[in-house]
Design a protein around this motif. Structure first.
Motif, short mmCIF file in Angstrom:
data_model
loop_
_atom_site.label_atom_id
_atom_site.label_comp_id
_atom_site.label_asym_id
_atom_site.label_seq_id
_atom_site.Cartn_x
_atom_site.Cartn_y
_atom_site.Cartn_z
N VAL A 114 2.21 3.44 11.24
CA VAL A 114 2.77 2.98 9.97
C VAL A 114 1.72 2.14 9.23
CG1 VAL A 114 4.59 1.62 8.87
CG2 VAL A 114 5.14 3.10 10.80
N ARG A 115 0.97 1.34 9.96
CA ARG A 115 -0.10 0.56 9.33
C ARG A 115 -1.17 1.48 8.74
NH1 ARG A 115 -1.42 -4.90 12.76
NH2 ARG A 115 0.74 -5.54 13.06
N GLU A 116 -1.56 2.50 9.50
CA GLU A 116 -2.55 3.46 8.98
C GLU A 116 -2.04 4.10 7.70
OE1 GLU A 116 -3.46 6.43 11.90
OE2 GLU A 116 -4.01 4.95 13.41
N TYR A 117 -0.77 4.51 7.72
CA TYR A 117 -0.15 5.10 6.52
C TYR A 117 -0.25 4.13 5.35
CZ TYR A 117 3.67 5.51 3.22
OH TYR A 117 4.41 5.50 2.07
N TRP A 118 0.07 2.86 5.61
CA TRP A 118 0.09 1.86 4.55
C TRP A 118 -1.29 1.72 3.92
CZ3 TRP A 118 4.04 -0.05 2.11
CH2 TRP A 118 3.88 -1.17 1.30
N TYR A 119 -2.30 1.66 4.75
CA TYR A 119 -3.65 1.51 4.23
C TYR A 119 -4.12 2.79 3.52
CZ TYR A 119 -3.74 -2.79 6.92
OH TYR A 119 -3.47 -4.04 7.43
N ALA A 120 -3.69 3.93 4.00
CA ALA A 120 -4.09 5.21 3.40
C ALA A 120 -3.42 5.45 2.05
CB ALA A 120 -3.78 6.36 4.36
N THR A 121 -2.38 4.69 1.73
CA THR A 121 -1.66 4.88 0.47
C THR A 121 -1.84 3.70 -0.48
OG1 THR A 121 0.37 4.01 1.47
CG2 THR A 121 0.08 6.42 1.47
N ARG A 122 -2.84 2.91 -0.23
CA ARG A 122 -3.08 1.71 -1.05
C ARG A 122 -3.22 2.05 -2.53
NH1 ARG A 122 -6.24 -2.98 1.44
NH2 ARG A 122 -5.68 -1.63 3.13
N GLN A 123 -3.97 3.08 -2.85
CA GLN A 123 -4.18 3.45 -4.26
C GLN A 123 -2.87 3.83 -4.94
OE1 GLN A 123 -7.19 6.52 -4.09
NE2 GLN A 123 -8.73 5.09 -4.88
N GLN A 124 -2.01 4.51 -4.23
CA GLN A 124 -0.73 4.92 -4.82
C GLN A 124 0.09 3.69 -5.19
OE1 GLN A 124 1.31 7.85 -2.40
NE2 GLN A 124 -0.65 8.61 -1.71
N ARG A 125 0.11 2.70 -4.34
CA ARG A 125 0.87 1.48 -4.64
C ARG A 125 0.25 0.70 -5.79
NH1 ARG A 125 0.61 1.55 0.55
NH2 ARG A 125 -0.83 -0.20 0.73
N ALA A 126 -1.05 0.78 -5.93
CA ALA A 126 -1.73 0.05 -7.02
C ALA A 126 -1.28 0.55 -8.39
CB ALA A 126 -3.24 0.19 -6.87
N SER A 127 -0.77 1.76 -8.44
CA SER A 127 -0.37 2.34 -9.73
C SER A 127 1.02 1.90 -10.17
CB SER A 127 -0.44 3.87 -9.67
OG SER A 127 0.58 4.35 -8.81
N ILE A 128 1.73 1.12 -9.34
CA ILE A 128 3.10 0.71 -9.70
C ILE A 128 3.19 -0.80 -9.87
CG2 ILE A 128 4.29 2.70 -8.70
CD1 ILE A 128 4.89 0.85 -6.27
N SER A 129 2.25 -1.37 -10.60
CA SER A 129 2.23 -2.82 -10.77
C SER A 129 3.41 -3.29 -11.63
CB SER A 129 0.91 -3.25 -11.41
OG SER A 129 0.77 -2.67 -12.68
N GLU A 130 3.71 -4.57 -11.48
CA GLU A 130 4.74 -5.25 -12.26
C GLU A 130 6.14 -4.66 -12.08
OE1 GLU A 130 3.59 -6.03 -16.28
OE2 GLU A 130 1.49 -6.29 -15.72
#
Length: 165
Positions: A114-130
């Motif tokens: 799950v941690r690996e998944y989280w780090y591998a999807t960092r860019q995707q989360r960056a696109s949903i700010s605010e």
């Protein structure tokens, strides 16, 4: 004249009370509809992820990770996404406040996958700010940082709940 004024005020009070009750009913209906819509969306999300878990060719469509992953990892990441999304959904419908969300996230993120998944999807989360989802993601980022820096095996005590629960 006084009786007429009292009767008029009583009628207005009754009308306002009726409108207040109707407004409460409409608000409750809207909240119920919102929960139903979220439940339907969650069910559809799981159905799509299930298809991708079962079919490696469909899973390739979801391969948006920052690093190359094997077919096995992709399926694991899809399942990790389902776990996290389920937790997020519970928060959205009000079954978990932020402190409870953090406690459950603490458990889920004990898995290295799950941690690996989280780090591998960092860019995707960056696109949903605010958004609320972005704030929860930042909370998980901080939790992971604290877990990695901790010098204790007692993972269940790591991470402070946010002040704005």
């Amino acid at each position: 004249m006084a009786v007429g004024a009292v009767l008029t005020m009583a009628a207005q009070h009754q009308a306002l009370e009726s409108l207040r009750r109707r407004l409460e009913q409409l608000e409750q209906s809207a909240e119920t509809e919102r929960h139903n819509n979220l439940a339907n969306q969650q069910r559809q999300h799981w159905e799509l992820l299930s298809k991708a878990i079962d079919d490696p060719e469909l899973a390739e469509v979801l391969d948006l990770y920052e690093v190359p992953v094997s077919s096995k990892q992709r399926r694991q990441y899809i399942f990790a996404n389902a776990l996290y999304t389920n937790l997020l959904f519970y928060h959205r419908i009000g079954n978990l406040n932020r402190e409870e969300f953090l406690k459950h996230a603490r458990g889920i993120f004990q898995s290295p996958i799950v941690r690996e998944y989280w780090y591998a999807t960092r860019q995707q989360r960056a696109s949903i700010s605010e958004t609320d989802e972005a704030e929860l993601g930042l909370m998980v980022d901080e939790l992971l940082h604290q877990l990695e820096e901790a010098d204790t095996e007692e993972w269940w005590v790591i991470g402070q709940p946010p002040d704005t629960a």
